[in-house]
Design an enzyme around this catalytic site. Structure first.
Site, PDB file in Angstrom:
ATOM      1  N   VAL A 207       7.281  -4.633   0.085  1.00 57.59           N
ATOM      2  CA  VAL A 207       6.283  -4.887  -0.220  1.00 57.59           C
ATOM      3  C   VAL A 207       5.433  -4.542  -1.201  1.00 57.59           C
ATOM      4  O   VAL A 207       4.895  -4.668  -2.188  1.00 57.59           O
ATOM      5  CB  VAL A 207       5.738  -6.421   0.409  1.00 57.59           C
ATOM      6  N   TYR A 208       5.954  -3.229  -0.445  1.00 60.34           N
ATOM      7  CA  TYR A 208       4.390  -1.883  -1.448  1.00 60.34           C
ATOM      8  C   TYR A 208       4.228  -2.125  -2.717  1.00 60.34           C
ATOM      9  O   TYR A 208       5.358  -1.591  -3.482  1.00 60.34           O
ATOM     10  CB  TYR A 208       4.028  -0.776  -0.595  1.00 60.34           C
ATOM     11  N   SER A 209       3.565  -2.618  -3.569  1.00 61.82           N
ATOM     12  CA  SER A 209       4.018  -2.442  -4.814  1.00 61.82           C
ATOM     13  C   SER A 209       5.264  -3.338  -6.043  1.00 61.82           C
ATOM     14  O   SER A 209       5.981  -2.608  -6.484  1.00 61.82           O
ATOM     15  CB  SER A 209       3.069  -1.484  -5.688  1.00 61.82           C
TER      16      SER A 209
END
Length: 350
Positions: A78-80
């Protein structure tokens, strides 16, 4: 070249040499896997927030990490929106057999009813996407990103066990939850005769110590590696924020959780005590905060870095020695906090 400038260069080279010789390694919990005692977290890699860095600025950070002996890198799908995994994959592709890559699955990654959670459907779909972004054929530590109240833990564990049996994941880990949930998960693995979680990525730092009540003693009893996130309290424990001062940094402006989690009078009590001890020892406040964690028996704190200096500062904390009196003084100002990390139990009960 002046004598003064030559001495400056010599000092820089000396500090660099000391850093490169100072990396320590430890086993990931009760496994045979050895990881560096500093893990580079890469939530700061990407472009979804003002304070994050894209690949051009992430490249020297990762290069320096490798030079300093860091072999442990953590990211999440989910990071960026996956960009962090892409950057990690690109920057580590030539070092794949020498590094330990950890990523996560569970949080929402799109629209629709199956775009989040820990169902077999979501896990199997997301692991393929993570592998592609990371440019690898396996994930060394595949972690569940919080508890899923909608999926039976047995379904989640059986899916993860299949990934380990297929060689897609080497180990499985998890992140912030209540101790009773973690006990339930480990008991289910034992009952089914399948792989167990080997690590707990929990919220733990000098300003947030609620994990010491149940989760940390439980993990120690079970041989679970502690790899805490936010070891510097989102940058609060660097000492850059002062009591009564105006906070106006990119992280403070764009991180909606930062101001509400810290910046209370009792948090400044902690940071000011850390500043006292840092001054006495001639080190930075962040080095004191990380050294305290390392003295508390964690495996590897996950530090974020948007500059090479942040990483070097973290690695230097390995050499900071704290006495029992130092630790007592650091812990003395702490006041209980509300629970931060585990997802609350839904009112419906599941």
């Amino acid at each position: 070249m002046s004598v003064q400038f030559s001495l400056q260069l010599l000092n820089v080279d000396r500090v660099s040499a000391i850093l490169e010789d100072s990396m320590q390694f430890t086993r990931l919990g009760s496994t045979g896997l050895e990881v560096s005692r500093i893990c580079l977290g890469t939530m700061s890699f990407g472009n979804s927030e003002e304070w994050m860095v894209e690949i051009d600025k992430a490249r020297p950070i990762v290069k320096r990490a490798l030079d300093l002996g860091v072999n442990f890198f953590d990211t999440a799908n989910v990071y960026s929106s996956g960009r962090s995994e892409e950057i990690v994959g690109e920057l580590l592709k030539d070092y794949r057999d020498d590094v330990v890559i950890a990523t996560k699955v569970r949080l929402k990654v799109g629209e629709g009813p199956n775009s989040e959670g820990l169902s077999r459907y979501h896990i199997m779909g997301q692991v393929k996407k993570s592998l592609k972004r990371l440019r690898t054929d396996r994930i060394d530590l595949y972690q569940t990103h919080r508890w899923d109240y909608s999926t039976p833990i047995e379904e989640t564990l059986l899916a993860l066990n299949d990934l380990v049996r297929q060689g897609i994941a080497n180990y499985i880990g998890t992140s912030s939850m209540f101790a009773w949930q973690f006990a339930k998960a480990l008991a289910a693995s034992d009952r089914l005769g399948i792989v167990r979680f080997v690590s707990m990525q929990n919220h733990y730092n000098l300003c947030y110590r609620e994990e010491e009540r149940e989760m940390i003693p439980f993990c120690r009893d079970q041989g679970i590696a502690l790899i805490p996130w936010s070891p510097l309290a989102r940058g609060f424990l660097t000492g850059r924020y002062k009591r009564g001062g105006k906070a106006d940094t990119p992280r403070y402006r764009s991180d909606k959780y930062f101001a509400e989690r810290f910046f209370k009078p009792e948090d400044f009590d902690v940071i000011e005590r850390a500043e006292e001890i840092a001054k006495e020892k001639g080190v930075t406040v962040s080095q004191i905060a990380l050294a305290w964690l390392l003295h508390k028996g964690v495996c590897a704190p996950i530090i974020g870095a948007t500059k090479v200096e942040h990483l070097e500062d973290a690695v230097s904390s390995l050499d900071v020695k704290l006495s029992s009196d130092d630790i007592r003084r650091l812990e003395e100002p702490y006041k209980p906090h509300r629970i931060i990390g585990p997802l609350p139990v839904p009112e419906s009960g599941r």
